[in-house]
Design an enzyme around this catalytic site. Structure first.
Site, PDB file in Angstrom:
ATOM      1  N   ASP A   1      12.359  -4.826  81.627  1.00 23.36           N
ATOM      2  CA  ASP A   1      12.090  -3.878  82.599  1.00 23.36           C
ATOM      3  C   ASP A   1      13.666  -3.591  82.615  1.00 23.36           C
ATOM      4  OD1 ASP A   1      10.856  -1.867  84.275  1.00 23.36           O
ATOM      5  OD2 ASP A   1      10.911  -3.281  85.761  1.00 23.36           O
TER       6      ASP A   1
ATOM      7  N   ASP B   1      14.509  -0.871  86.216  1.00 23.27           N
ATOM      8  CA  ASP B   1      14.529  -1.251  87.387  1.00 23.27           C
ATOM      9  C   ASP B   1      14.117  -1.650  88.168  1.00 23.27           C
ATOM     10  OD1 ASP B   1      15.693   1.964  88.393  1.00 23.27           O
ATOM     11  OD2 ASP B   1      14.210   2.454  87.143  1.00 23.27           O
TER      12      ASP B   1
ATOM     13  N   THR C   1      11.112   0.838  79.864  1.00 26.09           N
ATOM     14  CA  THR C   1      11.376   1.059  80.864  1.00 26.09           C
ATOM     15  C   THR C   1      10.145   2.774  81.360  1.00 26.09           C
ATOM     16  OG1 THR C   1      12.650   2.303  82.659  1.00 26.09           O
ATOM     17  CG2 THR C   1      12.842   2.957  80.660  1.00 26.09           C
ATOM     18  N   SER C   2       9.783   2.515  82.430  1.00 20.94           N
ATOM     19  CA  SER C   2       8.820   3.412  82.524  1.00 20.94           C
ATOM     20  C   SER C   2      10.168   4.705  83.009  1.00 20.94           C
ATOM     21  CB  SER C   2       8.419   3.259  83.531  1.00 20.94           C
ATOM     22  OG  SER C   2       7.442   2.625  83.389  1.00 20.94           O
TER      23      SER C   2
ATOM     24  N   LYS D   1       3.000   2.330  81.576  1.00 22.77           N
ATOM     25  CA  LYS D   1       2.894   0.660  81.749  1.00 22.77           C
ATOM     26  C   LYS D   1       1.517   1.174  83.473  1.00 22.77           C
ATOM     27  CE  LYS D   1       7.122  -0.488  81.660  1.00 22.77           C
ATOM     28  NZ  LYS D   1       8.595  -1.246  82.424  1.00 22.77           N
TER      29      LYS D   1
ATOM     30  N   ASP E   1       8.974  -6.731  87.318  1.00 23.72           N
ATOM     31  CA  ASP E   1       9.440  -7.334  88.644  1.00 23.72           C
ATOM     32  C   ASP E   1       8.751  -6.402  88.802  1.00 23.72           C
ATOM     33  OD1 ASP E   1      10.812  -4.404  90.092  1.00 23.72           O
ATOM     34  OD2 ASP E   1      10.867  -4.572  88.245  1.00 23.72           O
TER      35      ASP E   1
END
Length: 233
Positions: free
Chosen positions: A25, A27, A118-119, A150, A175
């Site tokens: 991921d 962030d 990543t989103s 996600k 995370d």
């Protein structure tokens, strides 16, 4: 021969397991953008009459448009508002920084054996990764690459497919709750990175604070990662 990644660890779930690839991921996992992201979102929340303190914890780990859509605010177009937030976040990266030790760790990984999932939209992802002085791998799965964000497993499944490996043979570094669920739903093993966590949360996965002490060495048949040790369950 398919290159694999072997992690030396002391945890009952993934002890001595070999992995085809490592999926990260962005962030909160390889970089911290909390200060800049929360600055932008706090301004947006105040402008829409929301309680900033209770709202900010809900923004992490999912696409901005989904965060706004879930609020179901009258007269608010989630797509339009997400675009405004995106432009503000791209402009504000002054506090973005790499998680401790991750730059050196990523540098030792073969490019074909790791990916970022990543989103965030691609433009924002690339901006933040550059601001943190981290490498961008050939495989970067961003918000616009998948239909479902996600906690759906789509991003991790797509990353594994593009690396030509099975998701179940991968190790995901995450995370946030949505991302952890996403990695697990893809069938991957999951490590939780807690560098940006403000509260202690119990997860059914091993956890690391940062990447200090980890190092990867190339071998004839892949990569070995040393120093990833966890307490026994």
């Amino acid at each position: 021969m398919t290159a694999r990644v072997s992690l030396a660890m002391d945890h009952t779930d993934i002890a001595a397991k070999r992995f085809a690839a490592l999926l990260f991921d962005m962030d909160g996992t390889i970089l911290s953008s909390i200060a800049s992201a929360e600055r932008v979102w706090a301004d947006w929340a105040r402008n829409h009459g929301l309680d900033v303190e209770s709202f900010l914890p809900t923004i992490h780990g999912i696409q901005a448009v989904e965060t706004i859509r879930r609020l179901d605010l009258p007269g608010v177009d989630p797509v339009v508002e997400a675009e405004r937030i995106l432009r503000a976040e791209i402009d504000d990266v002054q506090d973005v920084e790499a998680i401790a030790g991750v730059a050196a760790f990523l540098e030792r990984l073969p490019a074909e054996r790791w990916a970022i999932v990543t989103s965030a939209p691609r433009a924002l992802a690339e901006r933040r990764i550059a601001a943190a002085s981290l490498p961008i791998p050939p495989v970067l799965i961003a918000a616009e690459d998948v239909e479902r964000s996600k906690p759906a497993p789509d991003g991790y499944l797509l990353a594994a497919a593009r690396l030509q490996v099975e998701a179940g043979d991968c190790l995901v570094f995450e995370d946030a709750a949505a991302g952890i669920e996403s990695g697990a739903a893809a069938g991957a093993s999951v490590v939780v990175v807690t560098a940006t966590h403000r509260h202690t949360v119990e997860w059914p996965h091993p956890a690391i604070v940062h990447y200090e002490g980890l190092h990867a060495t190339r071998e004839e048949d892949g990569v070995t990662v040393h120093g990833l040790m966890f307490p026994r369950a």
